[in-house]
Motif scaffolding. Structure first.
Motif, PDB file in Angstrom:
ATOM      1  N   ASP A 294      36.998  43.952  42.151  1.00 11.13           N
ATOM      2  CA  ASP A 294      36.068  43.488  41.109  1.00 11.13           C
ATOM      3  C   ASP A 294      35.607  44.611  40.182  1.00 11.13           C
ATOM      4  OD1 ASP A 294      36.189  40.860  42.103  1.00 11.13           O
ATOM      5  OD2 ASP A 294      34.638  41.310  43.587  1.00 11.13           O
ATOM      6  N   ASN A 295      36.575  45.352  39.640  1.00 13.65           N
ATOM      7  CA  ASN A 295      36.273  46.388  38.656  1.00 13.65           C
ATOM      8  C   ASN A 295      36.684  45.915  37.263  1.00 13.65           C
ATOM      9  OD1 ASN A 295      35.639  48.936  40.443  1.00 13.65           O
ATOM     10  ND2 ASN A 295      37.468  47.991  41.332  1.00 13.65           N
ATOM     11  N   GLN A 296      35.955  46.380  36.262  1.00 10.15           N
ATOM     12  CA  GLN A 296      36.365  46.203  34.874  1.00 10.15           C
ATOM     13  C   GLN A 296      37.224  47.402  34.476  1.00 10.15           C
ATOM     14  OE1 GLN A 296      32.191  45.734  33.349  1.00 10.15           O
ATOM     15  NE2 GLN A 296      33.101  44.059  32.196  1.00 10.15           N
TER      16      GLN A 296
ATOM     17  N   ARG B  54      34.398  50.319  35.018  1.00  9.17           N
ATOM     18  CA  ARG B  54      33.073  50.050  35.569  1.00  9.17           C
ATOM     19  C   ARG B  54      33.270  49.269  36.856  1.00  9.17           C
ATOM     20  NH1 ARG B  54      28.633  50.614  32.381  1.00  9.17           N
ATOM     21  NH2 ARG B  54      27.526  49.148  33.713  1.00  9.17           N
ATOM     22  N   GLY B  55      32.359  49.459  37.809  1.00  7.75           N
ATOM     23  CA  GLY B  55      32.460  48.741  39.061  1.00  7.75           C
ATOM     24  C   GLY B  55      32.453  49.675  40.248  1.00  7.75           C
TER      25      GLY B  55
ATOM     26  N   ASP C 161      38.424  42.126  34.237  1.00  4.68           N
ATOM     27  CA  ASP C 161      37.128  42.388  34.865  1.00  4.68           C
ATOM     28  C   ASP C 161      37.134  42.100  36.360  1.00  4.68           C
ATOM     29  OD1 ASP C 161      37.228  39.655  34.864  1.00  4.68           O
ATOM     30  OD2 ASP C 161      35.474  39.356  33.584  1.00  4.68           O
ATOM     31  N   GLN C 162      38.337  41.940  36.932  1.00  3.08           N
ATOM     32  CA  GLN C 162      38.432  41.690  38.372  1.00  3.08           C
ATOM     33  C   GLN C 162      39.535  42.536  39.000  1.00  3.08           C
ATOM     34  OE1 GLN C 162      38.901  37.355  38.441  1.00  3.08           O
ATOM     35  NE2 GLN C 162      36.759  37.162  39.057  1.00  3.08           N
TER      36      GLN C 162
ATOM     37  N   HIS D 174      45.692  47.255  40.796  1.00  5.62           N
ATOM     38  CA  HIS D 174      46.348  45.986  41.091  1.00  5.62           C
ATOM     39  C   HIS D 174      45.684  44.913  40.242  1.00  5.62           C
ATOM     40  CE1 HIS D 174      48.597  46.505  45.179  1.00  5.62           C
ATOM     41  NE2 HIS D 174      48.864  47.474  44.331  1.00  5.62           N
ATOM     42  N   ASP D 175      46.354  44.518  39.174  1.00  6.31           N
ATOM     43  CA  ASP D 175      45.777  43.504  38.301  1.00  6.31           C
ATOM     44  C   ASP D 175      46.848  43.019  37.337  1.00  6.31           C
ATOM     45  OD1 ASP D 175      43.073  42.260  37.285  1.00  6.31           O
ATOM     46  OD2 ASP D 175      44.162  42.902  35.499  1.00  6.31           O
ATOM     47  N   VAL D 176      47.025  41.705  37.254  1.00  7.60           N
ATOM     48  CA  VAL D 176      48.073  41.126  36.419  1.00  7.60           C
ATOM     49  C   VAL D 176      47.770  41.328  34.936  1.00  7.60           C
ATOM     50  CG1 VAL D 176      49.186  38.965  35.755  1.00  7.60           C
ATOM     51  CG2 VAL D 176      48.762  39.455  38.171  1.00  7.60           C
ATOM     52  N   SER D 177      46.523  41.137  34.529  1.00  3.36           N
ATOM     53  CA  SER D 177      46.168  41.247  33.116  1.00  3.36           C
ATOM     54  C   SER D 177      46.344  42.671  32.605  1.00  3.36           C
ATOM     55  CB  SER D 177      44.722  40.790  32.891  1.00  3.36           C
ATOM     56  OG  SER D 177      44.570  39.427  33.219  1.00  3.36           O
TER      57      SER D 177
END
Length: 403
Positions: A8-10, A152-153, A192-193, A326-329
């Motif tokens: 859950d980081n931006q 952030r996070g 943002d996740q 690790h994030d698709v976006s």
């Protein structure tokens, strides 16, 4: 520090100084409690002077400002530059400073190459961009192409702790509580996740962490691998893993320097072209300006941005910091940019081109590869030293020229 995945980081991708410096300077300008800064290079140009003024202003309003710079990379700051920071209350320390011997700098290896900024324990930046005007387009043809991330996070706590761990060689800092008047800077997040892990490479507890994360991701790749790296001369394990991925049908793309800031860099990389191209690895040379980036992506979820090149200095000697994301976006955002770079601003390298003159270059390739591969071990034969932080006092003036 034992690295852990943080959810859950931006995260926002920052491309070149045009995106990076305004975000960094805005964060420093709004700091209310603490600024922790690590960098390899600060030049006393328009970027370095703006950084100086913002840090002075922050210190004067009561913000604790800790600057860690490399004693080799940041060797040309004038006494006046240092004095102004010191007088304002900025704590400026150099990593492994060393005087010249016979007119030459001797502290060539095991450098502080990390680029980390943490503001108020809430805002973080990681990447490969130094504080110098050569990361801006108006610098001219030799302006660098480079990347960083604004985060952030929960991952920011790990960034903060990494810098504090280095500072603790001189002092111990207590965790401070946040105050009600601290305000979050707006972040134009690409995601943002995002789940992230901070990978640190040092010469003690974490000598292989960054390389290990690369190898694990490349081994698991099923569809695509894209690496954009300025100084590409990895060890045999990473080269073999890339070649094996291409053999099993993964689309492997390397974006490397075509307009080098140091001529030997492209020479070393080109020694590997034949080895990689003959098994289907695609190689593009970025020729518009010097590539200084250190980014990569695998499939549709894994990405990394940081300070680590894929060469012996970064993988086996320097202090480095990369975020693995690790994030698709975010992966899609980085992939879209690198694809456009390949299509619009790069020259593809063909196997036919790589084989020109191969008959006389083959012995050179063999000897150079094995020399550079064992270079870190040879450096280990040099007299051991304990990495240290040394305050840069206002009456001191470092000598030498940063590279």
């Amino acid at each position: 520090m034992n690295a852990q995945w943080r959810a859950d980081n931006q995260v926002q991708l920052l491309i070149n100084g045009e995106a990076y410096f305004p975000s960094v300077f805005a964060a420093i300008e709004q700091a209310r409690e603490e600024i922790l800064l690590e960098t390899f290079i600060i030049y006393e140009d328009k970027v370095g002077r703006q950084l100086q003024q913002l840090l002075i202003s922050a210190a004067q309003r009561g913000v604790r400002v800790e600057m860690l710079v490399d004693g080799y990379g940041t060797a040309d700051l004038s006494a006046n530059y240092i004095k102004a920071l010191s007088d304002a209350g900025v704590h400026l320390q150099a990593f492994d400073p060393s005087p010249k011997r016979l007119g030459m700098r001797t502290n060539l290896f095991r450098r502080l190459h990390r680029k980390i900024l943490v503001v108020d324990g809430e805002i973080g930046f990681v990447g490969g961009i130094n504080f110098s005007a050569d990361h801006l387009n108006d610098f001219g043809p030799m302006a660098k192409q480079d990347y960083a991330v604004h985060v952030r996070g929960p991952i920011v706590t790990d960034l903060r702790n990494a810098t504090l761990a280095l500072l603790e060689q001189c002092t111990r800092l207590q965790q401070r509580s946040r105050r009600w008047w601290q305000r979050a800077l707006p972040l134009a997040a690409d995601s943002d996740q995002a789940s992230m892990i901070l990978c640190i490479r040092d010469n003690q507890d974490h000598p292989n962490d960054i390389e290990r994360h690369y190898l694990k991701a490349l081994d698991a790749a099923r569809e695509r691998i894209t690496i954009a790296n300025a100084y590409f001369f990895p060890g045999y394990r990473l080269l073999r893993t890339l070649r094996n991925a291409a053999r099993r049908g993964v689309k492997v793309t390397l974006v490397l320097q075509g307009r080098p800031d140091m001529p030997w860099v492209r020479l070393c990389s080109r020694l590997l072209y034949n080895y990689l191209l003959r098994d289907g690895v695609r190689i593009f040379e970025y020729c518009e300006r010097p590539l200084h980036g250190k980014v990569a992506l695998v499939d549709h979820h894994w990405s990394t941005v940081g300070s680590s090149n894929l060469d012996p200095l970064s993988l086996a000697l320097n202090l480095e910091a990369n975020l693995v994301i690790h994030d698709v976006s975010f992966n899609a955002c980085l992939h879209e940019h690198l694809q456009a770079l390949c299509v619009q601003r790069c020259k593809p390298v063909s196997l036919q081109r790589a084989l020109r003159g191969h008959w006389w270059r083959a012995p050179l390739i063999f000897l150079t590869f094995h020399f550079i591969r064992h270079f870190p071990a040879m450096v280990g034969w040099l007299p051991a030293h304990i990495p240290r932080l040394q305050p840069l006092l206002r009456e001191q003036q470092p000598t030498g020229k940063a590279t």
